[in-house]
Design a protein around this motif. Sequence first.
Motif, PDB file in Angstrom:
ATOM      1  N   PRO A 175       0.793  -1.312  -0.066  1.00 54.31           N
ATOM      2  CA  PRO A 175      -0.054   0.070  -0.127  1.00 54.31           C
ATOM      3  C   PRO A 175       0.799   1.372   0.101  1.00 54.31           C
ATOM      4  O   PRO A 175       1.929   1.462   0.539  1.00 54.31           O
ATOM      5  CB  PRO A 175      -0.683  -0.102   0.999  1.00 54.31           C
ATOM      6  N   PRO A 176       0.478   2.254  -0.717  1.00 58.02           N
ATOM      7  CA  PRO A 176       1.216   3.471  -0.946  1.00 58.02           C
ATOM      8  C   PRO A 176       1.540   4.143   0.615  1.00 58.02           C
ATOM      9  O   PRO A 176       2.472   4.769   0.956  1.00 58.02           O
ATOM     10  CB  PRO A 176       0.376   4.259  -1.576  1.00 58.02           C
ATOM     11  N   ASP A 177       0.371   3.942   1.342  1.00 53.91           N
ATOM     12  CA  ASP A 177       0.671   4.744   2.808  1.00 53.91           C
ATOM     13  C   ASP A 177       1.780   4.091   3.773  1.00 53.91           C
ATOM     14  O   ASP A 177       2.497   4.698   4.512  1.00 53.91           O
ATOM     15  CB  ASP A 177      -0.568   4.801   3.524  1.00 53.91           C
ATOM     16  N   GLU A 178       1.943   2.816   3.270  1.00 51.93           N
ATOM     17  CA  GLU A 178       3.163   1.978   3.938  1.00 51.93           C
ATOM     18  C   GLU A 178       4.490   2.503   3.545  1.00 51.93           C
ATOM     19  O   GLU A 178       5.526   2.659   4.226  1.00 51.93           O
ATOM     20  CB  GLU A 178       3.044   0.547   3.668  1.00 51.93           C
ATOM     21  N   ILE A 179       4.605   2.906   2.241  1.00 57.59           N
ATOM     22  CA  ILE A 179       5.751   3.417   1.726  1.00 57.59           C
ATOM     23  C   ILE A 179       5.918   4.882   2.312  1.00 57.59           C
ATOM     24  O   ILE A 179       7.125   5.233   2.688  1.00 57.59           O
ATOM     25  CB  ILE A 179       5.728   3.579   0.259  1.00 57.59           C
ATOM     26  N   GLN A 180       4.979   5.577   2.370  1.00 60.61           N
ATOM     27  CA  GLN A 180       5.087   7.057   2.655  1.00 60.61           C
ATOM     28  C   GLN A 180       5.341   7.315   4.204  1.00 60.61           C
ATOM     29  O   GLN A 180       6.095   8.255   4.495  1.00 60.61           O
ATOM     30  CB  GLN A 180       3.942   7.821   2.670  1.00 60.61           C
ATOM     31  N   ARG A 181       5.532   6.254   5.156  1.00 62.37           N
ATOM     32  CA  ARG A 181       5.841   6.740   6.284  1.00 62.37           C
ATOM     33  C   ARG A 181       7.378   6.199   6.466  1.00 62.37           C
ATOM     34  O   ARG A 181       7.940   6.270   7.387  1.00 62.37           O
ATOM     35  CB  ARG A 181       5.037   5.490   7.503  1.00 62.37           C
ATOM     36  N   LEU A 182       7.889   5.723   5.328  1.00 57.98           N
ATOM     37  CA  LEU A 182       9.185   5.046   5.554  1.00 57.98           C
ATOM     38  C   LEU A 182      10.196   6.102   5.058  1.00 57.98           C
ATOM     39  O   LEU A 182      10.138   7.022   4.333  1.00 57.98           O
ATOM     40  CB  LEU A 182       9.440   4.037   4.694  1.00 57.98           C
ATOM     41  N   GLU A 183      11.427   5.997   5.721  1.00 56.85           N
ATOM     42  CA  GLU A 183      12.585   7.035   5.326  1.00 56.85           C
ATOM     43  C   GLU A 183      13.485   6.194   4.432  1.00 56.85           C
ATOM     44  O   GLU A 183      13.524   4.981   4.380  1.00 56.85           O
ATOM     45  CB  GLU A 183      13.604   7.247   6.694  1.00 56.85           C
ATOM     46  N   PRO A 184      14.369   6.917   3.540  1.00 60.09           N
ATOM     47  CA  PRO A 184      15.111   6.064   2.619  1.00 60.09           C
ATOM     48  C   PRO A 184      15.996   5.116   3.464  1.00 60.09           C
ATOM     49  O   PRO A 184      16.496   5.500   4.467  1.00 60.09           O
ATOM     50  CB  PRO A 184      15.926   7.386   1.876  1.00 60.09           C
ATOM     51  N   GLY A 185      16.323   4.101   2.817  1.00 57.58           N
ATOM     52  CA  GLY A 185      17.025   2.764   3.202  1.00 57.58           C
ATOM     53  C   GLY A 185      16.383   1.407   3.106  1.00 57.58           C
ATOM     54  O   GLY A 185      15.574   1.353   2.113  1.00 57.58           O
ATOM     55  N   LEU A 186      17.078   0.390   3.793  1.00 58.06           N
ATOM     56  CA  LEU A 186      16.661  -0.796   3.325  1.00 58.06           C
ATOM     57  C   LEU A 186      15.495  -1.055   4.305  1.00 58.06           C
ATOM     58  O   LEU A 186      15.595  -1.007   5.366  1.00 58.06           O
ATOM     59  CB  LEU A 186      17.662  -1.688   3.672  1.00 58.06           C
ATOM     60  N   HIS A 187      14.575  -1.797   3.649  1.00 58.60           N
ATOM     61  CA  HIS A 187      13.228  -1.949   4.480  1.00 58.60           C
ATOM     62  C   HIS A 187      12.665  -3.536   3.749  1.00 58.60           C
ATOM     63  O   HIS A 187      12.830  -3.834   2.960  1.00 58.60           O
ATOM     64  CB  HIS A 187      12.011  -1.034   4.144  1.00 58.60           C
ATOM     65  N   THR A 188      11.740  -4.289   4.945  1.00 55.13           N
ATOM     66  CA  THR A 188      11.325  -5.362   4.745  1.00 55.13           C
ATOM     67  C   THR A 188       9.849  -5.239   5.024  1.00 55.13           C
ATOM     68  O   THR A 188       9.589  -4.890   6.270  1.00 55.13           O
ATOM     69  CB  THR A 188      11.779  -6.623   5.397  1.00 55.13           C
ATOM     70  N   LEU A 189       8.650  -5.391   3.967  1.00 57.00           N
ATOM     71  CA  LEU A 189       7.288  -5.108   4.372  1.00 57.00           C
ATOM     72  C   LEU A 189       6.558  -6.215   3.771  1.00 57.00           C
ATOM     73  O   LEU A 189       7.018  -7.065   2.985  1.00 57.00           O
ATOM     74  CB  LEU A 189       6.747  -3.828   3.785  1.00 57.00           C
ATOM     75  N   ASP A 190       5.406  -6.496   4.503  1.00 54.79           N
ATOM     76  CA  ASP A 190       4.545  -7.544   4.095  1.00 54.79           C
ATOM     77  C   ASP A 190       3.547  -7.067   2.857  1.00 54.79           C
ATOM     78  O   ASP A 190       3.032  -5.969   3.002  1.00 54.79           O
ATOM     79  CB  ASP A 190       3.654  -8.101   5.233  1.00 54.79           C
ATOM     80  N   GLY A 191       3.593  -7.949   1.677  1.00 55.70           N
ATOM     81  CA  GLY A 191       2.708  -7.396   0.776  1.00 55.70           C
ATOM     82  C   GLY A 191       1.667  -8.410   0.540  1.00 55.70           C
ATOM     83  O   GLY A 191       1.481  -9.941   0.749  1.00 55.70           O
ATOM     84  N   THR A 192       0.648  -7.952  -0.038  1.00 55.34           N
ATOM     85  CA  THR A 192      -0.410  -8.790  -0.351  1.00 55.34           C
ATOM     86  C   THR A 192      -0.511  -9.461  -1.747  1.00 55.34           C
ATOM     87  O   THR A 192      -0.402  -8.722  -2.572  1.00 55.34           O
ATOM     88  CB  THR A 192      -1.881  -7.853  -0.225  1.00 55.34           C
ATOM     89  N   VAL A 193      -0.835 -10.724  -1.901  1.00 50.19           N
ATOM     90  CA  VAL A 193      -0.793 -11.225  -3.217  1.00 50.19           C
ATOM     91  C   VAL A 193      -1.951 -11.177  -4.139  1.00 50.19           C
ATOM     92  O   VAL A 193      -3.046 -11.189  -3.325  1.00 50.19           O
ATOM     93  CB  VAL A 193      -0.387 -12.745  -3.080  1.00 50.19           C
ATOM     94  N   GLN A 194      -1.855 -10.613  -5.337  1.00 41.73           N
ATOM     95  CA  GLN A 194      -2.964 -10.416  -6.018  1.00 41.73           C
ATOM     96  C   GLN A 194      -2.642 -11.011  -7.370  1.00 41.73           C
ATOM     97  O   GLN A 194      -1.587 -10.924  -8.075  1.00 41.73           O
ATOM     98  CB  GLN A 194      -3.395  -8.951  -6.247  1.00 41.73           C
TER      99      GLN A 194
END
Length: 336
Positions: free
Chosen positions: A177-196
């Motif tokens: 989701p875009p709002d998940e990205i918007q709260r991040l600062e530049p750098g390495l990240h691991t997030l859960d994504g929904t399969v579609q």
Amino acid sequence: MKRRTIDIPTLLLVTIVTVLIWVLAEDRTHESSTFPGTVKFEVPGEGLFLVNPGTHGLELEIDGPPKAIQRMQRRLRDPILLPATARDGKHQIDDLASKIMAIDDVRETGATILSTDPRSVEIDVTQLVTRTASVRAKLPDTSTVENVQVSQDVDITLPASEANRLPQPLVLDVVIPPDEIQRLEPGLHTLDGTVQLPTELGTFEDVSFDPPIVEVTFRLLSRAKSIQVERARIQLNSAAQDFGEYAVDLPDQFLQNVTVEADAETIDQLESGECQLIAVVYLSTSDKERRVESKPVAYFTVLCRDGTGQVVKATVGDNPHPEVKMTIKPLAGSPE
């Protein structure tokens, strides 16, 4: 006087006969009651099938001795499993009472199911197949990322009749989701994504994924796109009471080579010419009285043809508030 003795054998015989008569009377006593129950349909054997609806609520009329009815009532607290035909399509299941009575643990209660309401139900059986697919991360266009990695492949299960619509090899989307990205600062990240399923494949019904959530690892460089706009129109915001009092002349009506950072939609609107970039400069009454020769840009905004707009991040070089040169003169008849 003779004392009377108790005839123990006779007393035991009378007791046994009484108990037998009571038991026989209870077994011969029948009563009828109505209880709710649930039947659940499953296709036996190998293969994957979807039964819709899988469960049906019923009202069952029960007849039998009181204890048998109690046993049946306890049995009806759990769903009654009935077999469904391993064939695609709609099926009418008639005479539910006899089909339920054919089940061993129902029959062993000693009670009889006289009828059910409804007497029959309709089910729709769909054969399912499972395919293994690779996945790709689908990140918002408002972010710039690199080194995107997805943790694993995914199994997709869907009706066999729909499977031939899937391309080979199949690649599924993992959406962040875009709002998940918007709260991040530049750098390495691991997030859960929904399969579609990719939207370009159209709509599918009765689709499931295993697992439905997967991890996506990426390096976030920035959260927005950027574009260099050749020129931004300068707009002066001034106090209304000063209108007609001063003349403000701008040697250049535009700022040149402005870098804009914004979401992808806004960037597209700027590129298409649907919207334009405005550099807003505040000019106070005091500024005019002092006849300032320059003022910094307060902010940049994107103004569209429909009148809507939004403030954006923009710079000239590295400067978000570049100076705008101007000449201010009082008009004839205005106080000096």
